[in-house]
Design a protein around this motif. Structure first.
Motif, PDB file in Angstrom:
ATOM      1  N   GLU A  39      17.440 -52.470  -6.189  1.00 43.01           N
ATOM      2  CA  GLU A  39      16.917 -51.347  -5.502  1.00 43.01           C
ATOM      3  C   GLU A  39      18.563 -50.774  -5.168  1.00 43.01           C
ATOM      4  O   GLU A  39      18.781 -50.063  -4.513  1.00 43.01           O
ATOM      5  N   ASP A  40      19.553 -52.334  -4.419  1.00 43.77           N
ATOM      6  CA  ASP A  40      20.679 -52.199  -3.468  1.00 43.77           C
ATOM      7  C   ASP A  40      21.361 -51.556  -4.784  1.00 43.77           C
ATOM      8  O   ASP A  40      22.260 -50.646  -4.107  1.00 43.77           O
ATOM      9  N   LEU A  41      21.728 -51.276  -6.003  1.00 40.73           N
ATOM     10  CA  LEU A  41      22.272 -50.656  -6.302  1.00 40.73           C
ATOM     11  C   LEU A  41      21.729 -49.117  -6.761  1.00 40.73           C
ATOM     12  O   LEU A  41      22.752 -48.007  -6.485  1.00 40.73           O
ATOM     13  N   VAL A  42      20.946 -48.646  -6.294  1.00 40.18           N
ATOM     14  CA  VAL A  42      19.876 -47.371  -6.692  1.00 40.18           C
ATOM     15  C   VAL A  42      21.245 -47.273  -4.786  1.00 40.18           C
ATOM     16  O   VAL A  42      21.788 -46.203  -4.917  1.00 40.18           O
ATOM     17  N   LEU A  43      20.540 -47.720  -4.197  1.00 37.76           N
ATOM     18  CA  LEU A  43      21.743 -47.695  -2.804  1.00 37.76           C
ATOM     19  C   LEU A  43      22.650 -47.692  -2.750  1.00 37.76           C
ATOM     20  O   LEU A  43      23.172 -46.522  -2.252  1.00 37.76           O
ATOM     21  N   ARG A  44      23.057 -48.286  -3.473  1.00 35.15           N
ATOM     22  CA  ARG A  44      24.929 -47.925  -3.239  1.00 35.15           C
ATOM     23  C   ARG A  44      25.563 -47.098  -4.020  1.00 35.15           C
ATOM     24  O   ARG A  44      26.119 -46.386  -3.734  1.00 35.15           O
ATOM     25  N   SER A  45      25.003 -46.079  -5.023  1.00 34.58           N
ATOM     26  CA  SER A  45      25.081 -45.303  -6.184  1.00 34.58           C
ATOM     27  C   SER A  45      25.183 -43.762  -4.499  1.00 34.58           C
ATOM     28  O   SER A  45      25.359 -42.801  -4.701  1.00 34.58           O
ATOM     29  N   MET A  46      23.734 -43.777  -4.360  1.00 31.97           N
ATOM     30  CA  MET A  46      23.669 -42.935  -3.149  1.00 31.97           C
ATOM     31  C   MET A  46      24.468 -42.544  -1.787  1.00 31.97           C
ATOM     32  O   MET A  46      24.388 -41.876  -1.257  1.00 31.97           O
ATOM     33  N   LEU A  47      25.043 -44.202  -1.689  1.00 27.64           N
ATOM     34  CA  LEU A  47      26.334 -44.199  -0.125  1.00 27.64           C
ATOM     35  C   LEU A  47      27.518 -44.324  -0.764  1.00 27.64           C
ATOM     36  O   LEU A  47      28.228 -44.764  -0.266  1.00 27.64           O
ATOM     37  N   LYS A  48      27.942 -44.344  -2.135  1.00 24.40           N
ATOM     38  CA  LYS A  48      28.732 -44.482  -2.701  1.00 24.40           C
ATOM     39  C   LYS A  48      30.114 -43.924  -1.580  1.00 24.40           C
ATOM     40  O   LYS A  48      31.856 -44.267  -1.810  1.00 24.40           O
ATOM     41  N   GLY A  49      29.906 -42.874  -1.338  1.00 26.97           N
ATOM     42  CA  GLY A  49      31.265 -41.418  -1.002  1.00 26.97           C
ATOM     43  C   GLY A  49      31.558 -42.478  -0.392  1.00 26.97           C
ATOM     44  O   GLY A  49      32.987 -43.184   0.269  1.00 26.97           O
ATOM     45  N   LYS A  50      30.786 -43.222   1.337  1.00 28.86           N
ATOM     46  CA  LYS A  50      31.306 -43.375   1.951  1.00 28.86           C
ATOM     47  C   LYS A  50      31.848 -45.540   2.100  1.00 28.86           C
ATOM     48  O   LYS A  50      32.441 -45.756   2.315  1.00 28.86           O
ATOM     49  N   LEU A  51      31.111 -45.453   0.722  1.00 30.99           N
ATOM     50  CA  LEU A  51      31.417 -47.292   0.623  1.00 30.99           C
ATOM     51  C   LEU A  51      33.216 -46.982   0.692  1.00 30.99           C
ATOM     52  O   LEU A  51      33.921 -48.010   0.572  1.00 30.99           O
ATOM     53  N   LYS A  52      32.916 -45.896  -0.864  1.00 34.01           N
ATOM     54  CA  LYS A  52      34.738 -45.374  -1.742  1.00 34.01           C
ATOM     55  C   LYS A  52      35.655 -45.445  -0.326  1.00 34.01           C
ATOM     56  O   LYS A  52      36.643 -46.243  -0.166  1.00 34.01           O
ATOM     57  N   ALA A  53      35.458 -44.530   0.913  1.00 33.74           N
ATOM     58  CA  ALA A  53      35.843 -44.163   1.916  1.00 33.74           C
ATOM     59  C   ALA A  53      36.508 -45.282   3.113  1.00 33.74           C
ATOM     60  O   ALA A  53      36.688 -45.025   4.203  1.00 33.74           O
ATOM     61  N   GLY A  54      35.647 -46.420   2.906  1.00 33.48           N
ATOM     62  CA  GLY A  54      36.196 -47.949   3.861  1.00 33.48           C
ATOM     63  C   GLY A  54      34.698 -47.702   4.505  1.00 33.48           C
ATOM     64  O   GLY A  54      35.183 -48.213   5.882  1.00 33.48           O
ATOM     65  N   GLU A  55      33.816 -46.907   4.827  1.00 31.71           N
ATOM     66  CA  GLU A  55      33.418 -46.041   6.615  1.00 31.71           C
ATOM     67  C   GLU A  55      32.831 -47.651   6.250  1.00 31.71           C
ATOM     68  O   GLU A  55      31.426 -47.777   5.263  1.00 31.71           O
ATOM     69  N   ILE A  56      31.806 -48.024   7.796  1.00 21.63           N
ATOM     70  CA  ILE A  56      31.055 -49.216   7.683  1.00 21.63           C
ATOM     71  C   ILE A  56      29.857 -48.583   8.391  1.00 21.63           C
ATOM     72  O   ILE A  56      30.326 -47.777   9.337  1.00 21.63           O
ATOM     73  N   GLY A  57      29.265 -49.053   7.400  1.00 25.30           N
ATOM     74  CA  GLY A  57      27.650 -48.221   8.261  1.00 25.30           C
ATOM     75  C   GLY A  57      26.572 -49.082   8.396  1.00 25.30           C
ATOM     76  O   GLY A  57      26.601 -50.409   9.025  1.00 25.30           O
ATOM     77  N   PHE A  58      25.322 -48.189   9.161  1.00 27.25           N
ATOM     78  CA  PHE A  58      23.833 -49.513   9.285  1.00 27.25           C
ATOM     79  C   PHE A  58      23.090 -49.417   8.652  1.00 27.25           C
ATOM     80  O   PHE A  58      22.852 -47.880   8.181  1.00 27.25           O
ATOM     81  N   TYR A  59      22.359 -50.849   9.147  1.00 23.91           N
ATOM     82  CA  TYR A  59      20.818 -50.212   8.580  1.00 23.91           C
ATOM     83  C   TYR A  59      19.798 -51.151   8.905  1.00 23.91           C
ATOM     84  O   TYR A  59      20.301 -52.049   9.852  1.00 23.91           O
ATOM     85  N   VAL A  60      18.471 -50.459   8.820  1.00 29.41           N
ATOM     86  CA  VAL A  60      17.568 -51.655   9.339  1.00 29.41           C
ATOM     87  C   VAL A  60      17.249 -51.918   8.137  1.00 29.41           C
ATOM     88  O   VAL A  60      16.257 -51.373   6.931  1.00 29.41           O
ATOM     89  N   ASP A  61      16.711 -53.197   7.654  1.00 27.00           N
ATOM     90  CA  ASP A  61      15.626 -53.430   6.968  1.00 27.00           C
ATOM     91  C   ASP A  61      14.431 -54.525   7.447  1.00 27.00           C
ATOM     92  O   ASP A  61      14.487 -56.141   8.211  1.00 27.00           O
ATOM     93  N   LEU A  62      13.682 -53.721   7.073  1.00 24.76           N
ATOM     94  CA  LEU A  62      12.051 -54.238   7.851  1.00 24.76           C
ATOM     95  C   LEU A  62      11.631 -55.394   6.813  1.00 24.76           C
ATOM     96  O   LEU A  62      10.794 -54.684   5.431  1.00 24.76           O
ATOM     97  N   GLY A  63      10.771 -56.344   7.342  1.00 23.02           N
ATOM     98  CA  GLY A  63       9.640 -57.606   6.518  1.00 23.02           C
ATOM     99  C   GLY A  63      11.339 -58.213   5.116  1.00 23.02           C
ATOM    100  O   GLY A  63      10.885 -58.049   3.987  1.00 23.02           O
ATOM    101  N   SER A  64      12.624 -58.362   5.806  1.00 21.25           N
ATOM    102  CA  SER A  64      14.090 -59.197   5.366  1.00 21.25           C
ATOM    103  C   SER A  64      13.891 -59.852   4.730  1.00 21.25           C
ATOM    104  O   SER A  64      13.795 -60.547   3.525  1.00 21.25           O
ATOM    105  N   TYR A  65      13.148 -61.038   5.168  1.00 19.53           N
ATOM    106  CA  TYR A  65      12.826 -62.183   4.704  1.00 19.53           C
ATOM    107  C   TYR A  65      14.275 -62.918   4.089  1.00 19.53           C
ATOM    108  O   TYR A  65      14.684 -62.856   5.091  1.00 19.53           O
TER     109      TYR A  65
END
Length: 234
Positions: A39-65
């Motif tokens: 699932e994290d690879l799917v998210l990565r593909s959706m956010l690849k523009g921000k990742l390649k630009a080196g931008e720091i993003g923010f997430y919320v993980d409910l039930g992170s365990y």
């Protein structure tokens, strides 16, 4: 890329043997996954523009365990991102403070205000939260009374001013709808939501109330890794 996370690479490319080298500049392209089903690879593909630009993003993980194994957010922590991780199990607080110190970890049950019960099973991954004593059976493990923390209160307390939520992962064993209903959607609107829908089979999967609720809020389904659904804000 978070240097404290990638200290192994600080001296640049390393030759591990005659056939394999490690280069931190290649980290963006590795298919390294910590999720159960990628699932994290799917998210990565959706956010690849921000990742390649080196931008720091923010997430919320409910039930992170677990802070690494089966985590849909840890890969992004490795990229230098940060966020809020929430789990009702108080026994894992120390793991987050040690392994993911940039994250805010909150030990709480998220949902509409009220009281409930955290049932801590011998197999911690099977632990759950219920709202009524009638849902507790004689075979259940340790019972801890908890108060539900509304999602908008969580955001008010821990989302920095001006910061957008790039994605929110929700896996709270049946409490997803209550958590969604406890948010102020006019103020906090994650760009991407990955949510577990585990109470239905594929024949009636799309009728799940949580999915209808998110569609009514203007979210569109873009992917399914049963039982997880990925939706984006439109």
């Amino acid at each position: 890329m978070a240097q404290n996370e990638l200290s192994f690479f600080r001296k640049g490319p390393r030759i591990l043997n005659d056939h394999f080298t490690l280069d931190p500049n290649e980290f963006l392209y590795w298919n390294l996954s910590y999720s159960m089903q990628g699932e994290d690879l799917v998210l990565r593909s959706m956010l690849k523009g921000k990742l390649k630009a080196g931008e720091i993003g923010f997430y919320v993980d409910l039930g992170s365990y677990d802070c690494r194994y089966g985590s849909n957010s840890y890969l992004f922590y490795r990229y230098g991102w940060r966020g809020i991780c929430v789990d009702v199990n108080p026994g894992i607080v120390s793991h987050y403070s040690k392994i993911r110190p940039r994250d805010v970890f909150v030990s709480a049950a998220v949902g509409e205000a009220g009281k409930g019960y955290f049932i801590k099973a011998a197999m911690e991954a099977s632990s759950r939260v219920v709202r009524a004593q009638e849902e507790i059976t004689s075979s259940d493990g340790e019972i801890i009374e908890v108060s539900f923390l509304p999602l908008d209160v969580l955001f008010n307390q821990h989302v920095p001013p001006g910061v957008e939520i790039d994605f929110m992962n929700i896996d709270i064993e049946g409490g997803e709808l209550s958590a969604l209903k406890s948010n102020n959607w006019s103020r906090y609107r994650p760009k991407i939501i990955m949510i577990e829908v585990n109470d239905l089979d594929m024949d009636n999967f799309w009728s799940a109330e949580v999915l209808r609720y998110l569609r009514d809020l203007g979210y569109k389904t873009v992917g399914v890794m049963f039982p997880n659904v990925v939706m984006i804000a439109t």
